[in-house]
Scaffold this active site. Sequence first.
Site, PDB file in Angstrom:
ATOM      1  N   LYS A  39       0.847  -1.200   0.000  1.00 34.27           N
ATOM      2  CA  LYS A  39       0.000   0.000   0.000  1.00 34.27           C
ATOM      3  C   LYS A  39       0.883   1.252   0.000  1.00 34.27           C
ATOM      4  O   LYS A  39       2.083   1.170   0.273  1.00 34.27           O
ATOM      5  CB  LYS A  39      -0.916  -0.021   1.229  1.00 34.27           C
ATOM      6  N   ARG A 133     -10.894  -0.699  14.700  1.00 35.11           N
ATOM      7  CA  ARG A 133     -10.787   0.106  13.486  1.00 35.11           C
ATOM      8  C   ARG A 133     -11.717  -0.543  12.472  1.00 35.11           C
ATOM      9  O   ARG A 133     -12.865  -0.183  12.374  1.00 35.11           O
ATOM     10  CB  ARG A 133      -9.322   0.156  13.017  1.00 35.11           C
ATOM     11  N   HIS A 161      -6.057  -7.674  12.980  1.00 32.46           N
ATOM     12  CA  HIS A 161      -4.865  -6.820  13.036  1.00 32.46           C
ATOM     13  C   HIS A 161      -4.537  -6.552  14.501  1.00 32.46           C
ATOM     14  O   HIS A 161      -5.437  -6.279  15.302  1.00 32.46           O
ATOM     15  CB  HIS A 161      -5.158  -5.513  12.292  1.00 32.46           C
ATOM     16  N   ARG A 220       1.161 -10.869   6.801  1.00 32.81           N
ATOM     17  CA  ARG A 220       1.079  -9.619   6.024  1.00 32.81           C
ATOM     18  C   ARG A 220       2.259  -8.727   6.402  1.00 32.81           C
ATOM     19  O   ARG A 220       2.222  -8.066   7.430  1.00 32.81           O
ATOM     20  CB  ARG A 220      -0.215  -8.849   6.348  1.00 32.81           C
ATOM     21  N   TYR A 265      15.469  30.904   1.991  1.00 34.52           N
ATOM     22  CA  TYR A 265      14.324  31.722   2.409  1.00 34.52           C
ATOM     23  C   TYR A 265      14.472  32.185   3.856  1.00 34.52           C
ATOM     24  O   TYR A 265      15.002  31.458   4.706  1.00 34.52           O
ATOM     25  CB  TYR A 265      13.034  30.899   2.341  1.00 34.52           C
ATOM     26  N   CYS A 313      13.648  24.123   0.588  1.00 31.95           N
ATOM     27  CA  CYS A 313      12.712  24.634  -0.403  1.00 31.95           C
ATOM     28  C   CYS A 313      11.867  23.473  -0.937  1.00 31.95           C
ATOM     29  O   CYS A 313      12.082  22.320  -0.593  1.00 31.95           O
ATOM     30  CB  CYS A 313      13.466  25.282  -1.558  1.00 31.95           C
ATOM     31  N   ASP A 315      11.856  22.316  -3.973  1.00 30.84           N
ATOM     32  CA  ASP A 315      12.559  21.481  -4.948  1.00 30.84           C
ATOM     33  C   ASP A 315      14.065  21.409  -4.751  1.00 30.84           C
ATOM     34  O   ASP A 315      14.749  20.726  -5.501  1.00 30.84           O
ATOM     35  CB  ASP A 315      12.278  22.026  -6.363  1.00 30.84           C
TER      36      ASP A 315
HETATM   37  C1  LIG Z   1      -0.464  -1.631   6.823  1.00 29.96           C
HETATM   38  C2  LIG Z   1      -1.003  -2.930   7.297  1.00 29.96           C
HETATM   39  C3  LIG Z   1      -0.154  -4.040   7.430  1.00 29.96           C
HETATM   40  C4  LIG Z   1       1.347  -3.958   7.275  1.00 29.96           C
HETATM   41  O1  LIG Z   1       1.897  -3.468   8.472  1.00 29.96           O
HETATM   42  P1  LIG Z   1       3.471  -3.446   8.717  1.00 29.96           P
HETATM   43  O2  LIG Z   1       3.593  -3.069  10.135  1.00 29.96           O
HETATM   44  O3  LIG Z   1       4.045  -2.439   7.803  1.00 29.96           O
HETATM   45  O4  LIG Z   1       3.971  -4.809   8.425  1.00 29.96           O
HETATM   46  C5  LIG Z   1      -0.732  -5.243   7.749  1.00 29.96           C
HETATM   47  N1  LIG Z   1      -2.064  -5.355   7.941  1.00 29.96           N
HETATM   48  C6  LIG Z   1      -2.895  -4.311   7.849  1.00 29.96           C
HETATM   49  C7  LIG Z   1      -4.335  -4.514   8.090  1.00 29.96           C
HETATM   50  C8  LIG Z   1      -2.392  -3.060   7.542  1.00 29.96           C
HETATM   51  O5  LIG Z   1      -3.220  -2.013   7.472  1.00 29.96           O
END
Ligand SMILES: *Cc1c(COP(=O)(O)O)cnc(C)c1O
Length: 373
Positions: A39, A133, A161, A220, A265, A313, A315
Amino acid sequence: MPDLEARAWRELDLAALRHNVQVLRGRLSPGGELMAVVKADAYGHGLAETARALSRMGVRAFAAACLSEGIALRRAGVRGLILILGWTPPEEVPLLRRYRLTQTVADEAHGLALAAAGRPIRVHLALDTGMHRLGVPAEDFNALQNLYRQGNLRIDGLFSHLRVADSLDAEDAAFTQEQLSRFYAAVSRLRAAGLPVGKLHIQSSYGVWNLPPQPCQYVRAGIALYGVLSQGGPVQRPLDLRPVLSLRARVVSVRTVPAGEWAGYGRAFRAQADVRLAVVSIGYGDGLHRDLAQRGGQVLIRGRRCPMAGRMCMDQLLADVTALPEVRPGDTATLIGRDGPRDISAQELAARCGTITNEVLCQLRPRLPVVTR
Ligand SMILES: *Cc1c(COP(=O)(O)O)cnc(C)c1O
């Protein structure tokens, strides 16, 4: 072809990525698979480049945050499972189907609305085990059963999660155990009712760093895949990971600024003596924190640390190279990564900016071309 390294660029070390994939695979339970979390433009590493490289390394499962990222992955030629971790509007069911994306069911209402869109889709059910969440409350068996009754939801997996898996604090570790128990209790109850749970997954990076392998089919992994911790501090089961990303930019001009003059700046930098300043062609418009120079930010040029000077800045930024008379336009400045004997880690930047490496990396803007090594 334009010279991708002309101004500023992201450099991916694919050998490091391959190494990290192997190391993480070593932490799976038997039959387990790695789900690469790509992501936010693969945590700023470049979605297409990273996902294609992972595909070549045999990764067959990916997680994206939203529909557009899932579509971008398919358009980049990625095959296998693509799980959308976030909410997708039910009107987009046709796109989920066209791109063969697997959608997370964010809660009961979301699942019912997806089913009511009228065409079958593949989903994973998120279970809320304490993060509060996304997910159906793990103990709400009626809601889960109701979702299983929806003919248009093909439930291929169940996941949750962990909220405090990054913490070694005893109370937090106990909470993680509580989340695991709630997850496996829901799984058992569904199985006992004869409902197929599909693939299970609950560990993300810190779940791998701080827990033994789990009886699940996927892990994950996001930040660990990219070879860095989110923040300093110990973990239970360290992994030998290598940072994948380097961030580099060109020195485009070098000038002497006489004592007493202000540079950049505002009034952030005044030359105390005659100084030599290198103009480096990268700035906050590329995703760097504008305050970095004021927080002690440095760049590596010719293997040496040079302090940033003045206000960043959009850029460009200035670096004080008075101590390095050999610096020339065309030299490479390293913002993240190694240059000769020295190294600036994403974690160092994160610490200076008071955030985690995840944020530093995913701020990097798409205008920075990706070069693979
Ligand atoms: C972003 C995310 C992950 C990955 O998390 P990391 O800590 O970067 O490994 C896994 N599961 C869910 C639901 C996430 O939103």
